[in-house]
Design a protein around this motif. Sequence first.
Motif, PDB file in Angstrom:
ATOM      1  N   LEU A 127       0.816  -1.214   0.000  1.00  0.00           N
ATOM      2  CA  LEU A 127       0.000   0.000   0.000  1.00  0.00           C
ATOM      3  C   LEU A 127       0.849   1.262   0.000  1.00  0.00           C
ATOM      4  O   LEU A 127       0.307   2.379  -0.054  1.00  0.00           O
ATOM      5  N   PHE A 128       2.179   1.096   0.066  1.00  0.00           N
ATOM      6  CA  PHE A 128       3.115   2.218   0.077  1.00  0.00           C
ATOM      7  C   PHE A 128       4.183   2.001  -0.991  1.00  0.00           C
ATOM      8  O   PHE A 128       4.478   0.867  -1.362  1.00  0.00           O
ATOM      9  N   GLU A 129       4.749   3.083  -1.472  1.00  0.00           N
ATOM     10  CA  GLU A 129       5.842   2.974  -2.430  1.00  0.00           C
ATOM     11  C   GLU A 129       7.018   2.236  -1.795  1.00  0.00           C
ATOM     12  O   GLU A 129       7.271   2.383  -0.596  1.00  0.00           O
ATOM     13  N   PRO A 130       7.752   1.461  -2.578  1.00  0.00           N
ATOM     14  CA  PRO A 130       8.962   0.828  -2.045  1.00  0.00           C
ATOM     15  C   PRO A 130       9.924   1.886  -1.513  1.00  0.00           C
ATOM     16  O   PRO A 130      10.183   2.891  -2.167  1.00  0.00           O
ATOM     17  N   GLY A 131      10.393   1.675  -0.308  1.00  0.00           N
ATOM     18  CA  GLY A 131      11.328   2.634   0.282  1.00  0.00           C
ATOM     19  C   GLY A 131      10.696   3.888   0.842  1.00  0.00           C
ATOM     20  O   GLY A 131      11.419   4.843   1.159  1.00  0.00           O
ATOM     21  N   CYS A 132       9.382   3.929   0.972  1.00  0.00           N
ATOM     22  CA  CYS A 132       8.715   5.112   1.522  1.00  0.00           C
ATOM     23  C   CYS A 132       9.319   5.428   2.895  1.00  0.00           C
ATOM     24  O   CYS A 132       9.238   4.607   3.816  1.00  0.00           O
ATOM     25  N   PRO A 133       9.918   6.611   3.072  1.00  0.00           N
ATOM     26  CA  PRO A 133      10.623   6.899   4.332  1.00  0.00           C
ATOM     27  C   PRO A 133       9.691   7.039   5.525  1.00  0.00           C
ATOM     28  O   PRO A 133      10.130   6.888   6.668  1.00  0.00           O
ATOM     29  N   GLN A 134       8.419   7.310   5.289  1.00  0.00           N
ATOM     30  CA  GLN A 134       7.479   7.484   6.401  1.00  0.00           C
ATOM     31  C   GLN A 134       6.896   6.164   6.903  1.00  0.00           C
ATOM     32  O   GLN A 134       6.273   6.128   7.963  1.00  0.00           O
ATOM     33  N   LEU A 135       7.073   5.086   6.144  1.00  0.00           N
ATOM     34  CA  LEU A 135       6.478   3.812   6.513  1.00  0.00           C
ATOM     35  C   LEU A 135       7.273   3.130   7.625  1.00  0.00           C
ATOM     36  O   LEU A 135       8.483   2.960   7.521  1.00  0.00           O
ATOM     37  N   LEU A 136       6.570   2.740   8.683  1.00  0.00           N
ATOM     38  CA  LEU A 136       7.154   1.899   9.716  1.00  0.00           C
ATOM     39  C   LEU A 136       6.398   0.575   9.658  1.00  0.00           C
ATOM     40  O   LEU A 136       5.270   0.465  10.126  1.00  0.00           O
ATOM     41  N   PHE A 137       7.017  -0.414   9.033  1.00  0.00           N
ATOM     42  CA  PHE A 137       6.352  -1.685   8.747  1.00  0.00           C
ATOM     43  C   PHE A 137       6.270  -2.560   9.998  1.00  0.00           C
ATOM     44  O   PHE A 137       7.222  -2.693  10.763  1.00  0.00           O
ATOM     45  N   VAL A 138       5.083  -3.150  10.188  1.00  0.00           N
ATOM     46  CA  VAL A 138       4.836  -4.072  11.295  1.00  0.00           C
ATOM     47  C   VAL A 138       4.488  -5.444  10.705  1.00  0.00           C
ATOM     48  O   VAL A 138       3.693  -5.527   9.765  1.00  0.00           O
ATOM     49  N   ASP A 139       5.041  -6.493  11.260  1.00  0.00           N
ATOM     50  CA  ASP A 139       4.720  -7.855  10.827  1.00  0.00           C
ATOM     51  C   ASP A 139       3.292  -8.171  11.263  1.00  0.00           C
ATOM     52  O   ASP A 139       3.010  -8.303  12.454  1.00  0.00           O
ATOM     53  N   GLY A 140       2.387  -8.279  10.295  1.00  0.00           N
ATOM     54  CA  GLY A 140       0.986  -8.476  10.597  1.00  0.00           C
ATOM     55  C   GLY A 140       0.667  -9.785  11.291  1.00  0.00           C
ATOM     56  O   GLY A 140      -0.375  -9.907  11.954  1.00  0.00           O
ATOM     57  N   SER A 141       1.539 -10.781  11.162  1.00  0.00           N
ATOM     58  CA  SER A 141       1.295 -12.060  11.839  1.00  0.00           C
ATOM     59  C   SER A 141       1.577 -11.980  13.337  1.00  0.00           C
ATOM     60  O   SER A 141       1.198 -12.866  14.095  1.00  0.00           O
TER      61      SER A 141
END
Length: 261
Positions: A127-141
């Motif tokens: 849902l975000f561009e690759p490398g989006c600096p604002q994204l803090l990814f969380v492991d959904g599992s």
Amino acid sequence: MTELNVGKTSALSSSPRGDVTLFLDIDGVLHRRAPGAEKFTALPQLQQSMRRHSRLEVVISSSWREVFDFEDLVELFDEDLRTRIVDSTPVLEQDTEFVRQRECEHWMRTHRSPYQEWVALEDEKALFEPGCPQLLFVDGSKGLQLEDCMRLDERISEALARITELKLAREHAAQAAEHLHLSCVVTASGDELLAEVTCGGKRETLRHTDAAELGLALLARGMKPENVSSPDWKEGFHGMSAGQCDALFLAMRTGRKQRTE
């Protein structure tokens, strides 16, 4: 990219404004994304982070905003934090590329200055561009974990530090502008008025036969009436006449040339 009208309400106008905006997903962030998983297990950890950062505001970016009223989502949080949940993002057409990021950006453009910092907690990278600096990814599992909260705290602290530096830079620039020496001496030479303008270390001479037009030209260069002086023409110096003084300063005070009948 079209915004859809979902008809949900928000409290943006009555909520305090934070210095950093957190866009919050729910499924896969506040709890594991799994059938029958217990809901909101990670909400206490997130609320601890919110309490550590009083200048943080939260905007709901989860698809839950399309199903539940905004007020119902706010009530998920402890009462002392509810005013910090300021809004939800717009709903854009689902075929929009990197739609969640575009919804966050749309909200920021609409409600905050270009200098406002933001972070997005999200478990779906697509849902975000690759490398989006604002994204803090969380492991959904797993949902939000202690290490995610530590990364979030670090991101918020870094953003607040940048904001503080920017504010200080602006304040210094404003103070420098206030102390910048501005002065102007207007004298008469035949039919012309000569304005000797000093701005900092630079000097400039303006010439005009019309006092009001000269006043407007000075105004356009950042001069104020109190920055302008002229020798006393009554004492034999080459200053402006009383009528010319009136016309020049009136134009500078009003920002326009008065019409004459």
